[in-house]
Design a protein around this motif. Structure first.
Motif, PDB file in Angstrom:
ATOM      1  N   SER A   1       0.778  -1.165   0.221  1.00 56.87           N
ATOM      2  CA  SER A   1      -0.046  -0.313  -0.106  1.00 56.87           C
ATOM      3  C   SER A   1       0.781   1.575   0.217  1.00 56.87           C
ATOM      4  O   SER A   1       1.544   1.104   1.020  1.00 56.87           O
ATOM      5  CB  SER A   1      -0.545  -0.243   1.288  1.00 56.87           C
TER       6      SER A   1
ATOM      7  N   LYS B   1       0.866   2.074  -7.176  1.00 56.61           N
ATOM      8  CA  LYS B   1      -0.285   1.113  -7.894  1.00 56.61           C
ATOM      9  C   LYS B   1      -0.529   2.287  -9.354  1.00 56.61           C
ATOM     10  O   LYS B   1      -1.080   1.280 -10.826  1.00 56.61           O
ATOM     11  CB  LYS B   1      -0.534  -0.137  -7.218  1.00 56.61           C
ATOM     12  N   GLU B   2      -1.839   3.004  -8.378  1.00 56.82           N
ATOM     13  CA  GLU B   2      -2.892   3.453 -10.087  1.00 56.82           C
ATOM     14  C   GLU B   2      -1.160   4.835 -11.173  1.00 56.82           C
ATOM     15  O   GLU B   2      -2.003   4.594 -11.965  1.00 56.82           O
ATOM     16  CB  GLU B   2      -3.307   4.366  -9.108  1.00 56.82           C
TER      17      GLU B   2
ATOM     18  N   ALA C   1      -0.905   1.730 -13.770  1.00 61.36           N
ATOM     19  CA  ALA C   1      -1.602   2.204 -14.132  1.00 61.36           C
ATOM     20  C   ALA C   1      -2.407   3.355 -15.926  1.00 61.36           C
ATOM     21  O   ALA C   1      -2.390   2.401 -16.375  1.00 61.36           O
ATOM     22  CB  ALA C   1      -2.719   1.706 -13.592  1.00 61.36           C
TER      23      ALA C   1
ATOM     24  N   CYS D   1     -10.831   4.094 -13.147  1.00 59.57           N
ATOM     25  CA  CYS D   1     -10.206   3.548 -12.362  1.00 59.57           C
ATOM     26  C   CYS D   1     -11.273   2.813 -10.981  1.00 59.57           C
ATOM     27  O   CYS D   1     -12.291   3.808 -10.945  1.00 59.57           O
ATOM     28  CB  CYS D   1      -9.214   4.394 -11.859  1.00 59.57           C
TER      29      CYS D   1
ATOM     30  N   ASN E   1     -11.877   1.526  -7.145  1.00 61.17           N
ATOM     31  CA  ASN E   1     -10.843   0.915  -5.640  1.00 61.17           C
ATOM     32  C   ASN E   1     -11.972  -0.470  -5.109  1.00 61.17           C
ATOM     33  O   ASN E   1     -13.051   0.220  -4.568  1.00 61.17           O
ATOM     34  CB  ASN E   1     -10.765   2.101  -4.801  1.00 61.17           C
TER      35      ASN E   1
ATOM     36  N   PHE F   1      -8.931  -0.252 -14.803  1.00 58.45           N
ATOM     37  CA  PHE F   1      -8.233  -0.487 -13.193  1.00 58.45           C
ATOM     38  C   PHE F   1      -8.959  -0.548 -12.257  1.00 58.45           C
ATOM     39  O   PHE F   1      -9.763   0.000 -11.916  1.00 58.45           O
ATOM     40  CB  PHE F   1      -7.361   0.808 -12.907  1.00 58.45           C
TER      41      PHE F   1
ATOM     42  N   ASP G   1      -8.410  -1.727  -8.606  1.00 54.70           N
ATOM     43  CA  ASP G   1      -7.916  -1.389  -7.561  1.00 54.70           C
ATOM     44  C   ASP G   1      -8.104  -2.378  -6.602  1.00 54.70           C
ATOM     45  O   ASP G   1      -9.330  -2.326  -6.129  1.00 54.70           O
ATOM     46  CB  ASP G   1      -7.042   0.148  -6.682  1.00 54.70           C
ATOM     47  N   GLU G   2      -7.091  -2.547  -5.638  1.00 53.96           N
ATOM     48  CA  GLU G   2      -7.677  -3.894  -4.646  1.00 53.96           C
ATOM     49  C   GLU G   2      -8.226  -5.432  -4.913  1.00 53.96           C
ATOM     50  O   GLU G   2      -9.600  -5.165  -4.270  1.00 53.96           O
ATOM     51  CB  GLU G   2      -7.856  -3.150  -3.023  1.00 53.96           C
TER      52      GLU G   2
ATOM     53  N   ALA H   1      -4.668  -4.354  -9.529  1.00 54.46           N
ATOM     54  CA  ALA H   1      -3.593  -4.387  -8.900  1.00 54.46           C
ATOM     55  C   ALA H   1      -3.899  -4.714  -6.893  1.00 54.46           C
ATOM     56  O   ALA H   1      -5.609  -4.889  -7.268  1.00 54.46           O
ATOM     57  CB  ALA H   1      -3.765  -2.474  -8.510  1.00 54.46           C
ATOM     58  N   THR H   2      -3.534  -5.168  -6.217  1.00 50.02           N
ATOM     59  CA  THR H   2      -3.610  -6.146  -5.125  1.00 50.02           C
ATOM     60  C   THR H   2      -2.252  -5.557  -3.943  1.00 50.02           C
ATOM     61  O   THR H   2      -0.546  -5.810  -4.685  1.00 50.02           O
ATOM     62  CB  THR H   2      -3.804  -6.999  -5.039  1.00 50.02           C
ATOM     63  N   HIS H   3      -2.316  -5.582  -2.589  1.00 52.53           N
ATOM     64  CA  HIS H   3      -0.716  -5.622  -2.385  1.00 52.53           C
ATOM     65  C   HIS H   3      -1.026  -7.487  -1.338  1.00 52.53           C
ATOM     66  O   HIS H   3       0.244  -7.150  -0.472  1.00 52.53           O
ATOM     67  CB  HIS H   3      -1.344  -4.565  -0.712  1.00 52.53           C
TER      68      HIS H   3
END
Length: 457
Positions: free
Chosen positions: A163, A167-168, A171, A187, A189, A230, A232-233, A272-274
């Motif tokens: 985190s 990451k964005e 993208a 985008c 989340n 995109f 995210d998470e 995207a991910t952590h």
């Protein structure tokens, strides 16, 4: 000097925008409506920034009237779909209100650079590292190289990183350097949308599909048709939504909630991910088939603590931005503060660095920012807190203790005992609060044990 026309009916916002842009050496003209903007001959400007909702015709009417002058649309966060429609009509980008000053200036500069008659090379797909990404360390050079090679290939990309690593930004760089650069980048989340609404938001719904569905709505996947989506998470995406997303990747089809009809879409997906998606698939929290579909190409972002050569360079750039935001130009980091920044482990990565510098700018009483202004000192655990943690440590084999860092130990202890202990008991044994336990789970990507019946696919 670039000429910009601001079209906004609220005088306060218009005035604030004018002052901000003039501080960055742009020549500004103003209009309160589309009619007033047309009277100023919009084609003589280099850029138009227009509110979406105006008295009379909407701001999107300027897109054709001003062509080929680029139009940036301003809209509120609540009007995401309106912004998407504006992009489909030909707007170059949108700015969400209330806007971040630095983001707005970056967007304006990028738009002017890309649409200037002599600047086509600056936006070419094979250009070097994107300006928004900072750093020259070997690890980042690998990232830049992977972006350059992957962007034109139009394959699905999985961006992995802790985190706050940006990451964005990856993208956006992939989209900007791809063949879809002139189409929308949407985008989303996944962690920010309630589980009950995620399928409707992504795939849309028909009127009457559920309580409150008073009208049919287009989903964000369909809104990204022809462009890039995109997510995210993505590790937070519910299993039902994962199944629908798999259909998009496999067949290029979507079906709205409450509909029996399918629609074809042409979308490039960047996720995207952590978290460790492969580990989540073994525990049943993430579909293995979706993981393999996503992981065509993976880009790993290094944490800030592994970018020692870049930390101070990033800090200087972020400090300049913070100084402009708070009208405290000229502030510098003291030698001790620079040393503190260089040696700190940065568990929150670039986002934490940015917050620390913002604190420093606000708290500094002279022309220098000192370590105490940054607020980075790690609090020492109290005696009461250390006892439970010490007790818990006995459960770790003696020969493993020396090899475990604090984060390794935390992860080891939680995974070993979470089947037998509640979250409260785990927190007590580790000497932390439940909130701290949850935050560390998120940062380290440790899934919670199942407390309800498992779902079958």
């Amino acid at each position: 000097m670039s000429r910009i026309l601001i079209v906004e009916d609220e005088a306060i916002i218009r005035s604030a925008l004018r002052r901000l842009l003039e501080r960055h050496d742009y020549q500004i003209s103003e209009a309160g409506s589309v009619e007033e903007a047309l009277s100023l001959d919009p084609k003589r400007f280099d850029l138009i920034i227009s509110d979406l909702r105006l008295p009379g015709p909407p701001g999107t009417d300027l897109i054709d009237a001003a062509d080929p002058v680029p139009v940036l649309i301003m809209t509120s966060y609540a009007s995401m779909r309106s912004a998407v429609e504006a992009l489909k009509q030909g707007a170059v980008d949108y700015i969400a209100k209330p806007f971040d000053h630095d983001e707005l200036i970056k967007t304006v500069a990028t738009t002017l650079r890309c649409h200037a008659p002599t600047s086509q090379e600056a936006c070419a797909p094979n250009s070097a590292a994107p300006q928004e990404m900072i750093g020259d360390c070997p690890a980042m050079q690998i990232v830049y190289d992977r972006i350059r090679k992957t962007a034109p290939a139009d394959v699905t990309v999985l961006v992995h990183g802790e985190s706050g690593t940006g990451k964005e930004l990856v993208a956006r760089a992939l989209h900007r350097q791809s063949r879809r650069a002139n189409s929308p980048l949407i985008c989303v989340n996944c962690a920010a949308i309630p589980e009950t609404l995620i399928e409707s938001e992504l795939f849309g719904h028909e009127k009457g599909a559920f309580t409150g569905a008073s009208a049919a709505r287009t989903g964000l996947v369909e809104a990204a048709d022809g462009g890039t989506l995109f997510l995210d998470e993505i590790g937070e995406l519910p299993l039902d939504a994962q199944a629908r997303l798999l259909r998009v990747l496999q067949e290029g089809e979507i079906r709205k909630v409450g509909s029996v009809e399918t629609r074809h879409v042409n979308v490039r997906l960047i996720a995207a991910t952590h978290r460790d998606l492969h580990a989540l698939s073994r525990s049943g929290e993430f579909r293995l088939d979706l993981y393999y579909r996503l992981n065509v190409m993976q880009i790993d972002l290094p944490p800030l603590r592994e970018r020692e050569d870049d930390i101070l360079k990033i800090a200087d750039i972020l400090l300049d931005s913070a100084c402009r935001r708070h009208a405290r130009e000229g502030l510098k980091l003291s030698r001790a503060a620079r040393r503190e920044i260089r040696d700190y482990p940065w568990p929150g990565n670039v986002r934490e660095l940015e917050n620390a510098l913002e604190r420093g700018v606000i708290l500094a009483e002279s022309h220098l920012i000192h370590p105490e202004d940054l607020g980075l000192a790690t609090p020492k655990p109290s005696l009461n807190a250390s006892k439970p943690a010490a007790t818990a440590l006995h459960s770790v084999p003696k020969d493993a203790e020396e090899d475990l860092s604090l984060e390794d130990y935390f992860q080891h202890f939680v995974l070993e005992h979470q089947e037998q202990m509640s979250e409260t008991e785990l927190a007590q044994k580790l000497g932390v609060s439940r909130k701290c336990l949850w935050e560390r789970r998120q940062r380290l990507g440790i899934p919670r044990r199942k407390t309800s019946r498992t779902r079958t696919n």
